[in-house]
Write a protein that holds these residues in place. Structure first.
Motif, mmCIF file in Angstrom:
data_model
loop_
_atom_site.group_PDB
_atom_site.id
_atom_site.type_symbol
_atom_site.label_atom_id
_atom_site.label_comp_id
_atom_site.label_asym_id
_atom_site.label_seq_id
_atom_site.Cartn_x
_atom_site.Cartn_y
_atom_site.Cartn_z
ATOM 1 N N ASP A 57 -1.190 -2.882 7.217
ATOM 2 C CA ASP A 57 -0.812 -2.472 5.874
ATOM 3 C C ASP A 57 0.595 -1.901 5.894
ATOM 4 N N VAL A 58 1.354 -2.169 4.843
ATOM 5 C CA VAL A 58 2.716 -1.655 4.735
ATOM 6 C C VAL A 58 2.994 -1.224 3.302
ATOM 7 N N HIS A 59 3.908 -0.305 3.180
ATOM 8 C CA HIS A 59 4.451 0.125 1.888
ATOM 9 C C HIS A 59 5.877 -0.394 1.840
ATOM 10 N N ASP A 70 0.844 -1.196 0.000
ATOM 11 C CA ASP A 70 0.000 0.000 0.000
ATOM 12 C C ASP A 70 0.880 1.247 0.000
ATOM 13 N N ALA A 71 0.936 1.941 -1.123
ATOM 14 C CA ALA A 71 1.798 3.121 -1.241
ATOM 15 C C ALA A 71 1.365 4.252 -0.321
ATOM 16 N N ASP A 72 0.112 4.210 0.164
ATOM 17 C CA ASP A 72 -0.389 5.259 1.057
ATOM 18 C C ASP A 72 -0.204 4.916 2.530
ATOM 19 N N SER A 73 0.343 3.747 2.810
ATOM 20 C CA SER A 73 0.525 3.340 4.203
ATOM 21 C C SER A 73 1.610 4.169 4.881
ATOM 22 N N GLY A 74 1.415 4.441 6.151
ATOM 23 C CA GLY A 74 2.444 5.137 6.923
ATOM 24 C C GLY A 74 3.527 4.206 7.426
ATOM 25 N N ASN A 75 3.328 2.892 7.230
ATOM 26 C CA ASN A 75 4.323 1.898 7.639
ATOM 27 C C ASN A 75 5.210 1.573 6.440
ATOM 28 N N LEU A 76 6.418 2.083 6.445
ATOM 29 C CA LEU A 76 7.343 1.903 5.322
ATOM 30 C C LEU A 76 8.404 0.877 5.670
#
Length: 585
Positions: A507-509, A477-483
């Motif tokens: 969710d993660v990016h 998920d490119a919009d996730s705050g978890n990178l």
């Protein structure tokens, strides 16, 4: 997650574990199933635990997981080593007639199949076929058509005569029949086959294939685990394209031979592992100063010193980015998949010649020995583009000669890249030296020329940063705050970990980086994230350190350095746990 099947065979080194595993992997691949393998082996010829694991599905599989459905156990230790991955209903095939396996205890909830592997093999022509009997038994358990084994057995034993092939086929069928006739257990497996066509290869083979496609025509190397398969792949193949492989007496000789091949105008390469990189470092500086294009493959393993030669680690990053005395321009590429080993090898050769620098290609043991399936079109030889850089010929050399008609191989240029003349080019005779030199390649201690040459060489990296894409790959998920950020062979495990995390509502990016130096600027995407985790197989977090330097911010870290690659389900748990933690000093 795809519906998959996990199989393994384990025993002692010298028991034919590797060849047996590869036969089964090839059979699954030729039956139109995706395959992902992993190996656990000791650094000795005989003795010591070794295993070959195969994960297979009709959908793509990119990692190993903590589960085994069928285990062929040739020793009691095989069961002990894999106990954590076995589950209720797992099938263990063993030979209870063997002295070491008599009285073996099958863990509660699992199914033990006592198959007289050696006796059946002897009836069919020789005890050496016991592992093939075990493969037949596994086909019965998994409801896998045994006919798919035939082509793999032909490939493995065809050179020994048709009688040997036929004996092995009969041995496999005898193992299958024994299970059908002596056990009435209802197994829960049904390995679907398809008409899909796949290529099965490992990272070392993909590097070798990429080198040939890129036009590499000279390879020099010294055998070292886990890089030797690059040389083995090239031997007998590169000669078909006018190339040559030299097995040198040591790593120093290997890189110097490769340097000589490159100076002579051939695309040249060497491959080694961490200890070899240490020995090659002095010549690495000569390569850069003489502005010779050369590709150096580092298939990393556990270090330092001799370390654990057959275990996984990504501990050489700092060496490849910073190693060497003085300041040395270089490129460091890190393929993130087995297939990308092919593509990044081609790219490495182009970068080396376009910018006349040494290029490190950073692979690792997990990627090198992993066999994985890909569609044949993934390796489109016709799509390979070769760029030999700023090469001059008889018609263009004049603009690069001085008033005396002397060629200037180290000419000061705006982009830092000087002209290159192959041997035999009229008017292109020149010399280069490891000493600081002028535009003609003659040694100098002139302070102004020293500054100009250093700046010129470093401008090549700046030019490449501007001209080349240096792209990264994104998942999740490119919009996730978890990178989550990683590099190299961790990509597959992390991609599948995303699916486990999604099942848990996390969710993660994910960003996978194939370029270490130069590298993409991630400072903005890091600044936009709430949590940043860097995943890598080393203790100190070498890539995490680099990213912290680039972004001027602290990141969290998931590090593994016990010699075993990341597993998808394990990595998902590590990510969840790390997200809940605060960054510590």
């Amino acid at each position: 997650m795809p519906a998959d099947f996990n199989w393994a065979i384990g025993g002692e080194a010298g028991d034919g574990i590797d060849s047996t595993g590869k036969i089964f992997a090839q059979a699954l691949s030729r039956a139109g199933r995706h395959v992902f393998t992993s190996k656990d082996f000791a650094s000795r010829i005989r003795g010591g635990y070794t295993a070959y694991k195969v994960r297979t599905s009709v959908d793509q599989v990119q990692s190993v997981v903590d589960r085994l459905d069928v285990l062929i156990a040739l020793t009691p230790r095989t069961i002990e080593e894999n106990l954590d991955e076995l589950h209720e209903g797992s099938v263990i095939v063993y030979d209870g007639e063997r002295t070491t396996m008599q009285g073996v205890e099958i863990p509660e909830g699992m199914v033990g199949l006592d198959v007289p592997l050696q006796s059946i093999a002897e009836e069919k022509g020789g005890a050496i076929m016991r592992n093939v009997v075990a493969l037949g038994a596994a086909c019965a358990v998994a409801d896998f058509p045994i006919e798919h084994l035939d082509s793999s057995l032909e490939k493995r034993f065809g050179g020994k005569g048709q009688a040997i092939v036929d004996n092995n086929r009969e041995a496999a069928r005898a193992g299958r029949d024994y299970v059908h006739e002596n056990f009435d257990h209802e197994f829960d497996y049904d390995l679907e086959t398809t008409d899909n066509d796949y290529v099965l290869l490992n990272g070392d083979e993909a590097i070798g294939m990429g080198a040939i496609a890129a036009g590499c025509r000279f390879y020099a190397g010294y055998p070292i685990t886990p890089a030797t398969d690059v040389m083995e792949y090239l031997t007998g193949r590169i000669e078909q394209y006018g190339g040559h492989v030299v097995q040198a007496e040591d790593e120093l000789a290997a890189i110097n031979l490769a340097l000589g091949g490159a100076r002579a105008g051939a695309r040249a390469m060497t491959a080694t592992s961490g200890p070899g990189i240490d020995l090659m470092t002095e010549t690495f500086g000569l390569i850069a100063t003489s502005e010779t294009p050369l590709v150096i493959v580092d298939v990393m393993r556990s270090g330092p010193s001799t370390g654990m030669p057959t275990k996984q680690e990504q501990g050489d990053l700092n060496q490849m980015v910073y190693g060497g005395h003085g300041e040395i321009p270089r490129f460091t590429l890190a393929p993130t998949t087995v297939a990308e080993c092919f593509h990044k090898t081609v790219e490495a050769f182009n970068l080396a010649e376009k910018y006349q620098t040494p290029v490190y290609l950073a692979a690792d043991l997990a990627m090198a020995v992993t066999e994985q399936t890909f569609a044949p079109e993934e390796f489109d030889m016709d799509a390979v583009e070769i760029d030999r850089g700023k090469v001059v010929d008889d018609d263009t050399i004049g603009e690069w000669q001085n008033e005396k008609g002397q060629f200037r191989p180290h000419a000061l240029t705006e982009d830092g890249v000087s002209p290159r003349s192959f041997p035999g080019t009229t008017g292109g005779a020149h010399m280069s030296t490891g000493l600081e030199h002028d535009e003609l390649g003659r040694r100098t201690e002139d302070t102004d020329m020293r500054v100009e040459q250093v700046d010129k060489r470093n401008r090549k990296v700046e030019t490449a940063q501007e001209r080349e894409p240096w792209e990264y790959r994104e998942f999740g998920d490119a919009d996730s705050g978890n990178l989550v950020i990683s590099w190299g062979s961790n990509e597959g495990a992390m991609v599948e970990a995303i699916e486990f995390l999604e099942e848990d509502g996390v969710d993660v990016h994910f960003i996978s980086v194939p370029y270490i130096f130069p590298r993409p600027d991630l400072s903005e995407v890091i600044a936009d994230a709430d949590d940043v985790i860097v995943v890598e197989c080393n203790n100190t977090g070498q890539f995490a350190d680099i990213l912290e330097h680039d972004a001027l911010t602290r990141v969290k870290r998931v590090n593994k350095y016990n010699g075993v690659r990341f597993k998808a389900d394990e990595l998902a748990e590590d990510i969840k746990e790390t997200l809940s933690q605060e960054i510590t000093a």
